[in-house]
Structures are given as structure tokens and as C-alpha cells.
Design a protein around this motif. Structure first.
Motif, PDB file in Angstrom:
ATOM      1  N   GLY A 175      19.260 -62.641   9.029  1.00 39.85           N
ATOM      2  CA  GLY A 175      20.486 -63.345   8.686  1.00 39.85           C
ATOM      3  C   GLY A 175      20.748 -63.250   7.203  1.00 39.85           C
ATOM      4  O   GLY A 175      19.911 -62.780   6.420  1.00 39.85           O
ATOM      5  N   LEU A 176      21.940 -63.718   6.806  1.00 40.52           N
ATOM      6  CA  LEU A 176      22.374 -63.654   5.421  1.00 40.52           C
ATOM      7  C   LEU A 176      22.818 -65.021   4.938  1.00 40.52           C
ATOM      8  O   LEU A 176      23.343 -65.833   5.710  1.00 40.52           O
ATOM      9  CB  LEU A 176      23.545 -62.679   5.281  1.00 40.52           C
ATOM     10  CG  LEU A 176      23.322 -61.251   5.776  1.00 40.52           C
ATOM     11  CD1 LEU A 176      24.639 -60.479   5.774  1.00 40.52           C
ATOM     12  CD2 LEU A 176      22.275 -60.551   4.928  1.00 40.52           C
ATOM     13  N   VAL A 177      22.611 -65.267   3.656  1.00 39.36           N
ATOM     14  CA  VAL A 177      23.179 -66.437   2.993  1.00 39.36           C
ATOM     15  C   VAL A 177      24.286 -65.917   2.086  1.00 39.36           C
ATOM     16  O   VAL A 177      24.015 -65.241   1.089  1.00 39.36           O
ATOM     17  CB  VAL A 177      22.135 -67.207   2.170  1.00 39.36           C
ATOM     18  CG1 VAL A 177      22.791 -68.381   1.447  1.00 39.36           C
ATOM     19  CG2 VAL A 177      20.999 -67.693   3.064  1.00 39.36           C
ATOM     20  N   ALA A 178      25.528 -66.202   2.433  1.00 42.30           N
ATOM     21  CA  ALA A 178      26.674 -65.765   1.639  1.00 42.30           C
ATOM     22  C   ALA A 178      26.940 -66.823   0.577  1.00 42.30           C
ATOM     23  O   ALA A 178      27.431 -67.906   0.877  1.00 42.30           O
ATOM     24  CB  ALA A 178      27.895 -65.582   2.530  1.00 42.30           C
ATOM     25  N   GLN A 179      26.589 -66.497  -0.659  1.00 44.93           N
ATOM     26  CA  GLN A 179      26.684 -67.475  -1.743  1.00 44.93           C
ATOM     27  C   GLN A 179      27.922 -67.208  -2.596  1.00 44.93           C
ATOM     28  O   GLN A 179      28.048 -66.166  -3.230  1.00 44.93           O
ATOM     29  CB  GLN A 179      25.442 -67.427  -2.637  1.00 44.93           C
ATOM     30  CG  GLN A 179      25.418 -68.512  -3.704  1.00 44.93           C
ATOM     31  CD  GLN A 179      24.543 -68.132  -4.885  1.00 44.93           C
ATOM     32  OE1 GLN A 179      24.630 -67.030  -5.407  1.00 44.93           O
ATOM     33  NE2 GLN A 179      23.689 -69.060  -5.307  1.00 44.93           N
ATOM     34  N   SER A 180      28.810 -68.178  -2.621  1.00 48.22           N
ATOM     35  CA  SER A 180      29.988 -68.108  -3.476  1.00 48.22           C
ATOM     36  C   SER A 180      29.603 -68.388  -4.926  1.00 48.22           C
ATOM     37  O   SER A 180      28.613 -69.083  -5.201  1.00 48.22           O
ATOM     38  CB  SER A 180      31.022 -69.136  -3.009  1.00 48.22           C
ATOM     39  OG  SER A 180      31.948 -69.442  -4.019  1.00 48.22           O
ATOM     40  N   GLY A 181      30.409 -67.876  -5.844  1.00 46.84           N
ATOM     41  CA  GLY A 181      30.186 -68.173  -7.262  1.00 46.84           C
ATOM     42  C   GLY A 181      30.423 -69.613  -7.623  1.00 46.84           C
ATOM     43  O   GLY A 181      30.164 -70.018  -8.765  1.00 46.84           O
ATOM     44  N   ALA A 182      30.891 -70.429  -6.674  1.00 47.23           N
ATOM     45  CA  ALA A 182      31.070 -71.859  -6.910  1.00 47.23           C
ATOM     46  C   ALA A 182      29.759 -72.625  -6.799  1.00 47.23           C
ATOM     47  O   ALA A 182      29.709 -73.833  -7.081  1.00 47.23           O
ATOM     48  CB  ALA A 182      32.076 -72.435  -5.918  1.00 47.23           C
ATOM     49  N   ALA A 183      28.679 -71.937  -6.415  1.00 48.80           N
ATOM     50  CA  ALA A 183      27.377 -72.585  -6.229  1.00 48.80           C
ATOM     51  C   ALA A 183      26.787 -73.041  -7.548  1.00 48.80           C
ATOM     52  O   ALA A 183      27.015 -72.435  -8.594  1.00 48.80           O
ATOM     53  CB  ALA A 183      26.415 -71.618  -5.538  1.00 48.80           C
ATOM     54  N   GLY A 184      26.012 -74.094  -7.491  1.00 47.53           N
ATOM     55  CA  GLY A 184      25.303 -74.559  -8.673  1.00 47.53           C
ATOM     56  C   GLY A 184      24.034 -73.770  -8.896  1.00 47.53           C
ATOM     57  O   GLY A 184      23.478 -73.167  -7.984  1.00 47.53           O
ATOM     58  N   GLY A 185      23.561 -73.769 -10.134  1.00 46.10           N
ATOM     59  CA  GLY A 185      22.351 -73.029 -10.460  1.00 46.10           C
ATOM     60  C   GLY A 185      22.608 -71.542 -10.534  1.00 46.10           C
ATOM     61  O   GLY A 185      23.750 -71.084 -10.662  1.00 46.10           O
ATOM     62  N   HIS A 186      21.537 -70.768 -10.448  1.00 49.74           N
ATOM     63  CA  HIS A 186      21.663 -69.320 -10.611  1.00 49.74           C
ATOM     64  C   HIS A 186      22.469 -68.674  -9.494  1.00 49.74           C
ATOM     65  O   HIS A 186      22.289 -69.001  -8.323  1.00 49.74           O
ATOM     66  CB  HIS A 186      20.285 -68.671 -10.669  1.00 49.74           C
ATOM     67  CG  HIS A 186      19.578 -68.874 -11.956  1.00 49.74           C
ATOM     68  ND1 HIS A 186      18.485 -69.705 -12.088  1.00 49.74           N
ATOM     69  CD2 HIS A 186      19.817 -68.379 -13.196  1.00 49.74           C
ATOM     70  CE1 HIS A 186      18.069 -69.710 -13.348  1.00 49.74           C
ATOM     71  NE2 HIS A 186      18.869 -68.908 -14.042  1.00 49.74           N
ATOM     72  N   LEU A 187      23.333 -67.762  -9.879  1.00 47.37           N
ATOM     73  CA  LEU A 187      24.024 -66.941  -8.902  1.00 47.37           C
ATOM     74  C   LEU A 187      23.039 -65.911  -8.366  1.00 47.37           C
ATOM     75  O   LEU A 187      22.275 -65.311  -9.120  1.00 47.37           O
ATOM     76  CB  LEU A 187      25.225 -66.242  -9.538  1.00 47.37           C
ATOM     77  CG  LEU A 187      26.243 -67.138 -10.263  1.00 47.37           C
ATOM     78  CD1 LEU A 187      27.437 -66.319 -10.718  1.00 47.37           C
ATOM     79  CD2 LEU A 187      26.687 -68.297  -9.377  1.00 47.37           C
TER      80      LEU A 187
END
Length: 340
Positions: A166-178
Motif C-alpha cells: 500500500g501507499l501513504v499519499a502525503q500532501s504538502g499540507a502535512a506537518g513535519g518533514h515532507l
């Protein structure tokens, strides 16, 4: 969601390295019927092993997140220039930042993998890049499901080619490191539902959405876009069971804080946090250089946290930080899933 993580509640406690994620927080999330990740980042293998053993006693599924060693090199000259520039920040705390040694490491990569292969956990996720294919193969053979954090469709395709679960699709709106594979050129900031739809429609794998989730509407939007679940981190920073320091907690609740920004001033890698004076003073001059800049500023950040100095502390937070509140983690999860 159950097939991937072994739970039905579609909200997952994200791994927050550096202190906020505790076994107590993960246990509380598990007791509420949701899934939680432990954060292996910045821990010794021994400390991680102890946390894994502790959380196993709950009898609930959980995961471990590991940083892929993808260093962002910085030259000695650039490192010395920046160390000299920020030296005055450490003076109030008796720190000689200008004399700091440039430190590069891989966060005990091999030892942590050895631990997770010898004592498998239900899920292992990776951030900052792609693990080697043999690592994915061996973890899956050991019985772990493997996830990779991705920030755009190209990264998602590369991860899918590795045979991950599976994948975790992380938006740039996330806190901490991109989690971007290309910190020198992060992908464009997309709303989380848009990113989830882009990746879920092409990858052919279950997708978890992450980034900017502050209220139940954000969860619903990500699920409607095709996510099987949503990771939340920032909204748990003030939870009773989290290990977030008091200075950080107070800043999250401070009405005078009005925005988050992406900065590399603290660690040499793009990360989102509440805007403060250190970022304003040094962002434009900060080089890329991870983990060297992380090690350079760490003593300053520790001292600032202990002194209540929020202007010299990395106040990691996503754009949904207003949703963070002082309450049991179970109550936060209930609020996010009440209308699902």
C-alpha cells in the motif's frame, strides 16, 4: 482497511518522530479501535525494540515507520557558513553552534531492519524514499505488510513497482518533514483529495491519505477521493497521551500563531511548522543538508524547548493545526469519525 491494517476505523495515528508518538498514544489509539504507527526515526534500535515489546502487550495491530537513508549532502563550506550564521541563537544557552561538527548518519538503518526482520510487526512503512527491493521482499516474507510514503504520482508508480502492499499519499499540507524523494524540488502543493485521487486512480494499491487533516470533513473528503483510510498527526499533538513538549503544545494553542510554512532552516530538509522568528531570520539562507543541519540545530531546539522559547523551536504542524486540542486521543478520533 481491515485487509491492509487489520482494523475498521479509517483513521490512523501517524508516526511523529522526535517525541510526540509514544507507546501510550499508540496504545490509546489501538484501544479506540484504530491503527497506530510507532516512529523509529531518531531512536536507537534498543529503544525501538523496547517500544515494540511494550506495544505488543496490547494485543492490537500496529506499525513501525522507518526513515530511508536518503541523505541530502551539504558541503563543509556551506555547513560552516550556516553554523556561523545561526551561532548567536545558541549564545543564550551556552551553545557554540559555530564549532559544531558536521554529522552525517543513516539513523541506524541496518540495525532497525535487522530488528524488524527478527521480530516482525504487522506493518512497516518507509518515508523519505524507496527501500531496496530485497528489503521489501524480506519484510513481506517475514509477515509484515509494507507501505511507502509518496508525494506525487511518479513516486507512487516507483513504489508500486517494488511490490509494496500500500501507499501513504502525503500532501504538502502535512506537518513535519515532507516525505518527498526530491527535497530540492518538492512536488506542488495539492489538496489531499486531489492527490489521493491522482494516486489511487493509477497505482492499483490501497492508499492512505495524509496531510492537513484537522476536522471530520477532511477525513470524509479523502475517503471520498479513494483513500481507504487517513493518517492524522498534528491533531494528536496536544492529546493527553502524546509526548509533545509543553512549549510546542502552548504554541499550537496560541491564537497569535496564524500560519504554517515549509522550512528547511531547522533540519536542511523541507518540513512544515508554525512560523516563528528562527524561520524568519534564517530560512532564506538555509542550505539543503539533511541530516547534518538536523544535528547542528538539535542542541538549540532541545534547550529552547526546555526554556519555553518557542521562537527557536521547530513547531512542526500541518495546516489543520487548529484541530489539535487537549483531550484523550480517543476523543480526538471520535470527533474525526463521528459522521462517517
Amino acid at each position: 482497511m481491515r485487509e491492509l491494517l487489520g482494523v475498521d476505523v479509517p483513521v490512523v495515528a501517524a508516526p511523529m518522530a522526535g517525541g510526540p508518538t509514544t507507546t501510550g498514544l499508540a496504545a490509546a489509539v489501538g484501544a479506540a479501535g484504530a491503527f497506530a504507527f510507532l516512529a523509529a526515526g531518531y531512536k536507537t534500535p534498543e529503544a525501538l525494540a523496547a517500544e515494540v515489546a511494550d506495544l505488543r502487550t496490547t494485543g492490537r495491530p500496529f506499525g513501525v515507520n522507518v526513515f530511508v537513508p536518503t541523505p541530502v549532502p551539504v558541503t563543509e563550506a556551506e555547513f560552516r557558513r550556516y553554523a556561523t550564521r545561526i551561532a548567536a541563537e545558541g549564545t543564550p544557552y551556552g551553545l557554540d553552534l559555530a564549532a559544531a561538527v558536521r554529522t552525517e548518519d543513516d539513523d541506524h538503518w541496518a540495525a532497525k531492519l535487522d530488528l524488524l526482520l527478527a521480530d516482525p510487526v504487522p506493518v512497516v512503512s518507509f518515508t523519505f524514499g524507496l527501500p531496496p527491493e530485497p528489503v521489501v521482499r524480506d519484510l513481506r516474507r517475514a509477515g509484515s505488510r509494507v507501505l511507502v510514503t509518496v508525494t506525487d504520482p511518479a513516486e507512487a508508480a516507483a513504489a508500486a513497482d517494488l511490490g509494496v502492499d500500500g501507499l501513504v499519499a502525503q500532501s504538502g499540507a502535512a506537518g513535519g518533514h515532507l516525505g518527498t524523494f526530491t527535497p530540492a524540488a518538492p512536488p506542488p502543493l495539492r489538496p489531499l483529495p486531489e492527490l489521493v485521487a491522482l494516486i489511487a486512480g493509477r497505482a492499483g494499491l490501497p492508499v492512505l491519505g495524509a496531510g492537513g487533516v484537522g476536522v471530520a470533513d477532511d477525513v470524509r473528503a479523502a475517503l471520498a477521493a479513494g483513500a481507504v483510510g487517513v493518517l492524522v498527526g498534528t491533531v494528536l499533538l496536544r492529546a493527553d497521551e502524546s509526548g509533545t513538549g509543553q512549549t510546542h503544545r502552548d504554541a499550537l494553542a496560541d491564537p497569535r500563531r496564524d500560519r504554517t510554512v515549509v522550512t528547511r532552516a531547522f533540519t536542511g530538509r523541507p518540513a512544515r511548522g508554525l512560523r516563528n522568528d528562527f524561520i524568519d531570520r534564517h530560512e532564506t539562507a538555509a542550505p539543503l543538508g539533511y541530516p547534518a543541519l538536523h544535528h547542528l540545530t538539535r542542541p538549540l531546539r532541545v534547550a529552547a524547548a526546555q526554556a519555553g522559547d518557542a521562537e527557536r523551536l521547530h513547531l512542526w504542524a500541518g495546516t489543520g493545526w487548529r484541530g489539535a486540542r487537549a483531550a484523550p486521543a480517543a476523543d480526538v478520533l471520535t470527533d474525526l469519525t463521528r459522521t462517517l
